[in-house]
Each structure stands twice: as structure tokens, then as C-alpha cells.
Design a protein around this motif. Structure first.
Motif, PDB file in Angstrom:
ATOM      1  N   TYR A   6       0.843  -1.188   0.000  1.00 54.68           N
ATOM      2  CA  TYR A   6       0.000   0.000   0.000  1.00 54.68           C
ATOM      3  C   TYR A   6       0.882   1.243   0.000  1.00 54.68           C
ATOM      4  N   PRO A   7       0.530   2.265  -0.761  1.00 53.72           N
ATOM      5  CA  PRO A   7       1.400   3.448  -0.878  1.00 53.72           C
ATOM      6  C   PRO A   7       1.777   4.075   0.462  1.00 53.72           C
ATOM      7  N   HIS A   8       0.823   4.161   1.397  1.00 54.49           N
ATOM      8  CA  HIS A   8       1.145   4.823   2.665  1.00 54.49           C
ATOM      9  C   HIS A   8       2.149   4.026   3.486  1.00 54.49           C
ATOM     10  N   HIS A   9       2.228   2.721   3.269  1.00 52.97           N
ATOM     11  CA  HIS A   9       3.252   1.936   3.970  1.00 52.97           C
ATOM     12  C   HIS A   9       4.626   2.173   3.362  1.00 52.97           C
ATOM     13  N   GLY A  10       4.686   2.352   2.055  1.00 55.04           N
ATOM     14  CA  GLY A  10       5.954   2.718   1.424  1.00 55.04           C
ATOM     15  C   GLY A  10       6.438   4.078   1.894  1.00 55.04           C
ATOM     16  N   GLU A  11       5.510   5.018   2.042  1.00 48.89           N
ATOM     17  CA  GLU A  11       5.871   6.346   2.538  1.00 48.89           C
ATOM     18  C   GLU A  11       6.402   6.264   3.961  1.00 48.89           C
ATOM     19  N   ALA A  12       5.838   5.392   4.769  1.00 51.77           N
ATOM     20  CA  ALA A  12       6.308   5.225   6.144  1.00 51.77           C
ATOM     21  C   ALA A  12       7.741   4.714   6.172  1.00 51.77           C
ATOM     22  N   VAL A  13       8.076   3.787   5.279  1.00 48.12           N
ATOM     23  CA  VAL A  13       9.448   3.276   5.198  1.00 48.12           C
ATOM     24  C   VAL A  13      10.406   4.391   4.814  1.00 48.12           C
ATOM     25  N   ARG A  14      10.018   5.198   3.835  1.00 50.84           N
ATOM     26  CA  ARG A  14      10.919   6.272   3.393  1.00 50.84           C
ATOM     27  C   ARG A  14      11.138   7.298   4.509  1.00 50.84           C
ATOM     28  N   ARG A  15      10.073   7.589   5.263  1.00 49.64           N
ATOM     29  CA  ARG A  15      10.239   8.528   6.389  1.00 49.64           C
ATOM     30  C   ARG A  15      11.124   7.921   7.473  1.00 49.64           C
ATOM     31  N   ALA A  16      10.885   6.654   7.791  1.00 44.66           N
ATOM     32  CA  ALA A  16      11.633   6.010   8.870  1.00 44.66           C
ATOM     33  C   ALA A  16      13.123   5.935   8.566  1.00 44.66           C
TER      34      ALA A  16
END
Length: 435
Positions: free
Chosen positions: A93-103
Motif C-alpha cells: 500500500y502506498p502509505h506503507h511505502g511512505e512510512a518506510v521512506r520517512r523512517a
């Protein structure tokens, strides 16, 4: 009850084929009991192990108009080597990919993610991603998981936990001309990914009127919608709005079963608590699924089958240089079939005793059950499933798929139609309203 065929239809040491046969048998036997309540003699139940194993890999065999469906694994998803082991990132899911990039403070690049992960411990990466609202799991051994507080929290938990959420009179049967086990039963399904949708698919196979509720603003995985939507209707409601919540409450009042697999607390936070659901529809059977269990420090943690396999010691057992997953998304599929069985068991209890009931299951508890089944030598060759496939028209096109497993001679399971496009239907049941 008879289970036929050997377990050599799937590779690997875990008894995935046995788990498939047993969980499908549980659902089919539960359907048989409901058939008896309706005056139908169901006949002897049987499950073929090869068919059950194929059903546990249904998404693998799915074809749309003769071609492969879109891959469910997307973006940055995958196994990454950390400084001290392995970690899986779930980014479908896109928002999970965004979470990885932020983390990790990296751009949308697998190479950048790999370099960032390699500089940190697997546990540190896992916790950083979780803190950002993502989904990740470090690989642990079986011993490490059993010693972990969440592993210990599962030790005393039943495979399916039933509790009463309020007394209720035995509801009169909804008018129905169907002699199928679940004819006249209405199911509201608020689920995503595999386990919850499989539960709804099981119920539709036995004749239930299943309405899947999603939302236009939430991401979907087309392949899984194709594979798990058989026999259902699909509607969109925006539960962020008062109008969306009001319409869902109207549907709850008409429903016999409510299946939900969102993160614990998400629907309750919108007011849809177990107690209020039982007040709105006395006699309702609430079936809830989560990833890591309903007690313990990870009870509210996001998770998926592949992550639970990593955290729970499954992927490490036969790892040879990198994690080795099961030959199927077995925790998802088994939990889905067991949830279908739990829903039907709840309906039978409702008919005999009168009660509003809640059943809770989790992928991690199912994983512990799989571990407790022991080990087998497993098979080697890819099985031939040609005789287990059929074609059905759907909103997506012509779907080639594994037909429903489980033999119930007096009331054979089948799907009345193919999978609809997400949101293609009005937010209403197809069966007549109760008198």
C-alpha cells in the motif's frame, strides 16, 4: 468426515497441506450443521488434500482473460539484509511505502532502502518503520518468538475465542427460498488483503448474501479483489463522513454477521464497538481478525501474513542465506477458513441458544497452531491443478480460478457469480428485507 490424499502436494517441512485440509473441513462441517438446522441432510463431508492445498494458493493460479493478474507485491516490499539479520518491509500500500521512506530518510529507491537497512539492526529498522505507521518485521527464530512477550501472550489463547456480547432472543429465520446452509443470511464484510476476504468468500460459497464494504479513497490490490470477491457484492462507503457511518449502521441493523479485519480499535474508534453492534442488531455474530493476537504488547500492531511468518520463527526455520516463506500465504488462508467456520458456528449457537456473539482470531495464533501440527517431509514437484480450475465471468473479465473445495453432498458449495469491481454495487443487500 474424511480427508483424502497425502501431504506431499506442497514443499517444505511445515504441514501446510494438513492445515489447509483441517481448516476447510472445519468450515464445511459447520455448514453441514447449519444445513441440518434447515432440515437438509448434508451427507458425508470430505476434503481432498490436493484441492485444499490449491485453494490455499488460489491467488497463484488466478488468471484474468487468460493472462496474469497484476502482481500484489509492489514498491519497496521485500526482504532486506540488516547489520545483524533480516527484516521484511511490507509496502504493497502506498502509505506503507511512505512510512518506510520517512523512517529511513531515503528516496523511493530499493537501492537506497537496502543501503539504509544494512547500516542498522533488523529490530531497529522494524521499530522505526512501525513508529511511522508502516509495516515491518525482523526475522526471529522459533525459540526467540516463543520467548517474546507477544509469543507468550498467544500461549493460552484459543484458536478462535468466542465471547457473548449481549443476550438476544432467537431471531426468526429470514424469509428465503434457498435451501443452502446460509440461504437468507446477510453478512457485512469490512476486510482487506486475504484473511478477512477469504472468510467472506467462504460464507458466500455456502449461500450467504455477502456485502463487502470498502471506500474509494482507500487503496486496493486488484489481484486480491479478483481472487476473494466471488459470490459477493461490493460497495463503497466513506466512514469519515456522518452519512457513510449512518448508512453502515442501517446495514448493521439488517445483518446477521459482521466480519472485520481492520487494525484493532480502528472501527471501534468510529463508534462501531461490539456492544453497539449487538444493540443495533440483536443476535449478530461479530467475527474479528487481526495479525498478532488480541492480548499482549503487539495486540494493536499492523501485520500481514508474510510479516507474521518472519516474526513468528517460520521464515527462519529453513532459511538458507535468506528468509524462507511457506509455500502459501497459509496463515491468511487458514485464518480466513477458520473465521468462516467461526461465523457459522456462531450462527448455529444463535439459533439454538439466542445470543449476540463475538469470535476473535489472529494470524499469529494460527501460526502457532501450524507449528503445533508438527513437521513433514513435504513434496518437491509443483502439483498439477488443472482439474481443480474453472472459469467464471466477473466484473474484471473471465476469471480462471480454483473452485470451492470441500464436499457437502446435500448442499454443495459454489459461488453464484464472479468477483465484482470494487464499489460496483449499491450499499445494500441483494436479499429481500426481513418482514
Amino acid at each position: 468426515m474424511e480427508i483424502t490424499g497425502g501431504e506431499d502436494v506442497l514443499p517444505g517441512p511445515f504441514r501446510v497441506a494438513a492445515a489447509a485440509s483441517l481448516s476447510i473441513a472445519a468450515a464445511t462441517l459447520a455448514a453441514a450443521e447449519l444445513a441440518r438446522l434447515k432440515g437438509t441432510e448434508p451427507g458425508p463431508v470430505s476434503v481432498d488434500t490436493g484441492h485444499a492445498a490449491a485453494a490455499f494458493r488460489s491467488e497463484r493460479y488466478l488468471r484474468v482473460d487468460g493472462g496474469l493478474p497484476p502482481d500484489a507485491w509492489q514498491g519497496l516490499s521485500g526482504d532486506y539484509r540488516a547489520a545483524d539479520g533480516w527484516v521484511k518491509l511490507h509496502c504493497n500500500y502506498p502509505h506503507h511505502g511512505e512510512a518506510v521512506r520517512r523512517a529511513l530518510n531515503v528516496p523511493d529507491s530499493r537501492e537506497a532502502v537496502g543501503e539504509a537497512v544494512a547500516r542498522r539492526t533488523a529490530w531497529d529498522v522494524q521499530e522505526a518503520v512501525i513508529a511511522e505507521g508502516g509495516a515491518a518485521a525482523a526475522m526471529r527464530t522459533r525459540a526467540q518468538w516463543l520467548a517474546h512477550p507477544q509469543g507468550q501472550a498467544l500461549a493460552g489463547a484459543p484458536l478462535a475465542e468466542f465471547t457473548a456480547i449481549g443476550p438476544a432472543p432467537v431471531p426468526p429465520p429470514r424469509p428465503s427460498t434457498s435451501d443452502r446452509p446460509l440461504g437468507g443470511i446477510r453478512v457485512l464484510e469490512l476486510t482487506h488483503v486475504i484473511a478477512g476476504p477469504v472468510a467472506g468468500r467462504v460464507l458466500s460459497a455456502h449461500g450467504a448474501d455477502v456485502l463487502h464494504i470498502g471506500a474509494a479513497h482507500l487503496p486496493t490490490l486488484p489481484m486480491l479483489a479478483m481472487d476473494t470477491g466471488f459470490g459477493k457484492r461490493s460497495a463503497h462507503l466513506d466512514l469519515r463522513t456522518a452519512a457513510g457511518r449512518d448508512r453502515l449502521w442501517e446495514l448493521v441493523a439488517e445483518a446477521d454477521v459482521f466480519v472485520q479485519s481492520y487494525r484493532p480499535g480502528a472501527l471501534a474508534g468510529l463508534g462501531f464497538t461490539a456492544e453497539k453492534l449487538a444493540q443495533a442488531s440483536p443476535g449478530i455474530v461479530l467475527v474479528e481478525l487481526d495479525a498478532y493476537g488480541w492480548q499482549g504488547p503487539w495486540a494493536r500492531r499492523r501485520g500481514f501474513d508474510s510479516l507474521v511468518q518472519m516474526a513468528g520463527g517460520i521464515a527462519a526455520e529453513t532459511a538458507t542465506g535468506k528468509p524462507e516463506p511457506l509455500p502459501a500465504q497459509a496463515l491468511d488462508h487458514a485464518t480466513g477458513w477458520l473465521a468462516g467456520a467461526a461465523a457459522m458456528t456462531g450462527l448455529r449457537r444463535r439459533a439454538l441458544e439466542g445470543a449476540s456473539l463475538r469470535a476473535r482470531l489472529s494470524l499469529a495464533r494460527t501460526g502457532r497452531w501450524l507449528d503445533e501440527l508438527g513437521r513433514t517431509e513435504g513434496g518437491a514437484a509443483e502439483p498439477d491443478v488443472t482439474d481443480l480450475l474453472e472459469k467464471t465471468e466477473s466484473g474484471f473479465g473471465t476469471l480462471t480460478h480454483v473452485r470451492v473445495p470441500g464436499i457437502l453432498p446435500g448442499a454443495m458449495p459454489y459461488w453464484a457469480h464472479g468477483s465484482p469491481l470494487p464499489g460496483a454495487d449499491a450499499a445494500m443487500f441483494s436479499s429481500p428485507a426481513a418482514a
